[in-house]
Design an enzyme around this catalytic site. Structure first.
Site, PDB file in Angstrom:
ATOM      1  N   ASP A   1      -9.012   0.414   1.749  1.00 28.79           N
ATOM      2  CA  ASP A   1      -8.009   0.031   2.745  1.00 28.79           C
ATOM      3  C   ASP A   1      -8.572   0.382   4.131  1.00 28.79           C
ATOM      4  OD1 ASP A   1      -5.619  -0.580   4.049  1.00 28.79           O
ATOM      5  OD2 ASP A   1      -4.769   1.403   3.669  1.00 28.79           O
TER       6      ASP A   1
ATOM      7  N   ARG B   1      -7.966   4.035  13.001  1.00 29.66           N
ATOM      8  CA  ARG B   1      -7.120   5.209  13.264  1.00 29.66           C
ATOM      9  C   ARG B   1      -6.565   5.228  14.680  1.00 29.66           C
ATOM     10  NH1 ARG B   1      -5.958   6.141   8.215  1.00 29.66           N
ATOM     11  NH2 ARG B   1      -7.785   6.601   6.936  1.00 29.66           N
TER      12      ARG B   1
ATOM     13  N   GLU C   1      -9.156   4.059  -2.521  1.00 28.08           N
ATOM     14  CA  GLU C   1      -7.938   3.870  -3.313  1.00 28.08           C
ATOM     15  C   GLU C   1      -8.277   3.122  -4.609  1.00 28.08           C
ATOM     16  OE1 GLU C   1      -4.465   2.430  -1.288  1.00 28.08           O
ATOM     17  OE2 GLU C   1      -5.182   3.068   0.694  1.00 28.08           O
TER      18      GLU C   1
ATOM     19  N   GLU D   1     -10.333  12.445   7.251  1.00 30.38           N
ATOM     20  CA  GLU D   1     -10.233  13.778   6.643  1.00 30.38           C
ATOM     21  C   GLU D   1     -11.584  14.480   6.616  1.00 30.38           C
ATOM     22  OE1 GLU D   1      -7.519  13.535   2.915  1.00 30.38           O
ATOM     23  OE2 GLU D   1      -8.039  11.492   3.486  1.00 30.38           O
TER      24      GLU D   1
ATOM     25  N   HIS E   1      -4.276  13.937   0.362  1.00 28.44           N
ATOM     26  CA  HIS E   1      -4.441  13.097   1.555  1.00 28.44           C
ATOM     27  C   HIS E   1      -3.237  13.251   2.481  1.00 28.44           C
ATOM     28  CE1 HIS E   1      -5.324   9.639   4.106  1.00 28.44           C
ATOM     29  NE2 HIS E   1      -4.120   9.147   3.828  1.00 28.44           N
TER      30      HIS E   1
ATOM     31  N   TYR F   1       1.225   5.708  -0.253  1.00 28.70           N
ATOM     32  CA  TYR F   1       0.769   6.925   0.435  1.00 28.70           C
ATOM     33  C   TYR F   1       1.086   8.050  -0.544  1.00 28.70           C
ATOM     34  CZ  TYR F   1       0.688  10.179   4.523  1.00 28.70           C
ATOM     35  OH  TYR F   1       0.427  11.179   5.434  1.00 28.70           O
TER      36      TYR F   1
ATOM     37  N   GLU G   1     -10.294   3.925   3.405  1.00 27.05           N
ATOM     38  CA  GLU G   1      -9.453   4.724   2.524  1.00 27.05           C
ATOM     39  C   GLU G   1      -9.861   4.397   1.099  1.00 27.05           C
ATOM     40  OE1 GLU G   1      -5.310   4.242   3.673  1.00 27.05           O
ATOM     41  OE2 GLU G   1      -5.576   5.808   5.192  1.00 27.05           O
TER      42      GLU G   1
ATOM     43  N   THR H   1      -4.627   6.812  -0.442  1.00 30.33           N
ATOM     44  CA  THR H   1      -5.931   7.463  -0.413  1.00 30.33           C
ATOM     45  C   THR H   1      -5.993   8.594  -1.431  1.00 30.33           C
ATOM     46  OG1 THR H   1      -6.024   6.967   1.924  1.00 30.33           O
ATOM     47  CG2 THR H   1      -7.635   8.539   1.093  1.00 30.33           C
TER      48      THR H   1
ATOM     49  N   ASP I   1       0.843  -1.196   0.000  1.00 33.76           N
ATOM     50  CA  ASP I   1       0.000   0.000   0.000  1.00 33.76           C
ATOM     51  C   ASP I   1       0.877   1.244   0.000  1.00 33.76           C
ATOM     52  OD1 ASP I   1      -2.456   1.317  -0.046  1.00 33.76           O
ATOM     53  OD2 ASP I   1      -2.419   1.603   2.123  1.00 33.76           O
TER      54      ASP I   1
ATOM     55  N   GLN J   1      -3.833   2.732  14.835  1.00 37.10           N
ATOM     56  CA  GLN J   1      -2.732   3.275  14.033  1.00 37.10           C
ATOM     57  C   GLN J   1      -1.944   4.344  14.799  1.00 37.10           C
ATOM     58  OE1 GLN J   1      -4.169   4.955  10.350  1.00 37.10           O
ATOM     59  NE2 GLN J   1      -2.138   5.311   9.509  1.00 37.10           N
TER      60      GLN J   1
ATOM     61  N   ARG K   1       1.001  16.903  12.285  1.00 36.11           N
ATOM     62  CA  ARG K   1       2.292  17.585  12.435  1.00 36.11           C
ATOM     63  C   ARG K   1       2.198  19.086  12.219  1.00 36.11           C
ATOM     64  NH1 ARG K   1       3.581  12.854   9.816  1.00 36.11           N
ATOM     65  NH2 ARG K   1       3.280  13.814   7.798  1.00 36.11           N
TER      66      ARG K   1
ATOM     67  N   THR L   1      -8.889  -5.557   3.549  1.00 39.05           N
ATOM     68  CA  THR L   1      -8.819  -4.656   2.402  1.00 39.05           C
ATOM     69  C   THR L   1      -9.828  -5.202   1.412  1.00 39.05           C
ATOM     70  OG1 THR L   1      -6.448  -4.320   2.769  1.00 39.05           O
ATOM     71  CG2 THR L   1      -7.316  -3.726   0.595  1.00 39.05           C
TER      72      THR L   1
ATOM     73  N   TYR M   1       2.028   3.183  15.058  1.00 39.40           N
ATOM     74  CA  TYR M   1       2.747   3.376  13.794  1.00 39.40           C
ATOM     75  C   TYR M   1       4.115   4.035  13.935  1.00 39.40           C
ATOM     76  CZ  TYR M   1       1.928   8.379  12.775  1.00 39.40           C
ATOM     77  OH  TYR M   1       1.930   9.741  12.765  1.00 39.40           O
TER      78      TYR M   1
ATOM     79  N   LYS N   1      -4.066  -1.711   9.767  1.00 39.28           N
ATOM     80  CA  LYS N   1      -4.457  -1.915   8.369  1.00 39.28           C
ATOM     81  C   LYS N   1      -4.654  -3.391   8.040  1.00 39.28           C
ATOM     82  CE  LYS N   1      -3.340   2.434   7.112  1.00 39.28           C
ATOM     83  NZ  LYS N   1      -4.097   3.331   6.229  1.00 39.28           N
TER      84      LYS N   1
HETATM   85 CA    CA Z   1      -3.894   3.190   2.479  1.00 40.87          CA
END
Ligand code: CA
Length: 412
Positions: free
Chosen positions: A229, A233, A199, A359, A131, A126, A197, A345, A124, A236, A140, A253, A240, A249
């Site tokens: 996906d 959250r 995708e 989001e 996204h 990113y 997600e 995503t 997968d 995660q 961040r 899927t 992560y 994840k």
């Molecule tokens: Ca993904």
């Protein structure tokens, strides 16, 4: 842009069908009590390719009678082109073989749809800038939204092939370690922030054992599916750092049941966006390798009407699947027939273009409203989430069929 190719299967000529003659997507279908077999969707019918081969109307060494499209993909691009050309001839308006082909049509409403191919490995990425910017901003701040490598490589991670399932499979809300505020100890329980997600999945159709150019990578991609996906959250957020997604994840899927071939999408090729910094030569664009595919996300509460909660387009991606595959192979990593590459995503610039609930609800701070009057930040038990996609031609559409999953409660 090409026009509708007319078929003697009348339902394939209707503007609203996902499966005109221009599409010819490949799936695995079965009637009750029968084993899955290779089929191609045409209008509201599916053509039984194993039956056609058994009658001598097609000749591909018996691979169309196998369980999944992997063996056919392994035959290579010449076979891919030949099957598409032969099916186009057999199904075109005025085809001489109509009377012998027609008995091999089965109404789509009479068949169950299975995994169209065996997923050998799943990676997968990113690689959607909107996204990555949205998520980075949430976690961040806007100044450091994109990691420093983001504009140079399509960031990816090795996912789980074992939990890739076909549309319609019920999804069980996962358990995992959840971290409370500040100093609270983690606890183990059902995810409270379960998400999707939106995708596209690219399917590798040819093996490779060393680096691939972007052009070679493009040629090795057999086709595409819609891909959800599923992402927890809260799991995660705790797990992560510093390495990346793992259990968040791994639950499931979901992919759409029909492989839409690169050949069918050819008239809809689209360029990646302008580059802020030049890519290194091994990843540079050599032509338009994205596709103009309209995408939507629907959410239906248990027993309630569906609301379309997001609309975006595959051409919003920063990296093409060919660039992702070239990056993947650049270390010498062998790629196999049936390797599945998730795009990352696909969000667009506007709020309504966001391809995840994370989001859309901005991390849960801005719940969004459904047509039923309910609100959501993340998925509630009983919700059905569906992805839809189609490339839009003049009077026809190259559709994918829905990519759907209903979320059931966590196991006690
Ligand atoms: Ca993904």
């Amino acid at each position: 842009m090409s026009n509708l190719h007319r078929s003697w299967v009348e339902s394939a000529n209707r503007a609203e069908t996902d499966f005109p003659l221009n599409n010819l997507p490949y799936g695995m279908v079965s009637r009750p009590g029968e084993a899955p077999r290779c089929g191609v969707a045409i209008g509201d019918q599916v053509l039984d390719l194993a039956g056609l081969e058994a009658q001598g109307l097609l000749s591909f060494g018996g691979v169309l009678g196998t369980a999944g499209w992997n063996a056919f993909m392994a035959l290579g691009p010449e076979a891919w082109q030949r099957l598409r050309a032969e099916l186009t001839a057999l199904l075109s308006e005025g085809a001489a073989q109509r009377e012998t082909v027609a008995p091999h049509l089965i109404p789509l409403s009479d068949v169950a749809l299975h995994m169209p191919f065996a997923v050998t490995e799943y990676t997968d990425f990113y690689a959607g800038r909107h996204h990555a910017t949205n998520v980075g901003t949430m976690f961040r701040g806007a100044e450091n939204a994109l990691p420093p490598n983001w504009l140079h490589i399509p960031i990816g991670y090795n996912g789980r092939a074992s939990s890739v399932v076909v549309s319609g499979t019920e999804i069980t809300r996962p358990h995992g370690q959840l971290k409370g505020p500040q100093d609270a100890a983690p606890r183990f329980g059902p995810s409270q922030r379960f998400d999707i997600e939106l995708e596209m999945g690219a399917i590798v159709g040819q093996p490779s054992t060393g680096p691939l150019s972007v052009d070679e990578a493009f040629a090795n991609i057999f086709g595409y599916v819609l891909l959800n996906d599923w992402s927890a959250r809260d799991i995660q957020a705790w797990e992560y750092q510093p390495l990346g997604p793992f259990q968040a994840k791994a639950t499931a899927t979901t992919i759409s049941p029909w492989i839409v071939t690169a050949a069918a999408l050819e008239p809809f090729r689209a360029a990646t966006p302008a580059r802020e910094v030049a890519l290194l030569p091994h990843l540079q664009d050599t032509g338009p390798m994205l596709y103009d595919i309209d995408l939507q996300v629907g959410l239906a509460p248990d027993g309630g009407a569906e609301t379309i909660i997001a609309r975006t387009n595959y051409k919003e991606m920063y990296y093409s699947a060919a660039q992702q595959l070239a990056h993947h192979a650049s270390s010498g990593c062998p790629m196999r027939v049936g390797d599945l590459l998730g795009s990352g995503t696909i969000s667009g610039p506007a709020r309504e273009n966001r391809g995840s609930l994370l989001e859309l609800s901005w991390g849960g701070k801005e719940p969004f409203q459904l047509d039923t009057g309910e609100t959501r930040s993340f998925i509630a038990d009983g919700d059905t989430l569906s992805l839809y996609g189609a490339a839009l031609g003049e009077g026809y559409r190259i559709g994918f069929g829905p990519c759907t999953g209903r979320v059931g409660p966590a196991r006690a």
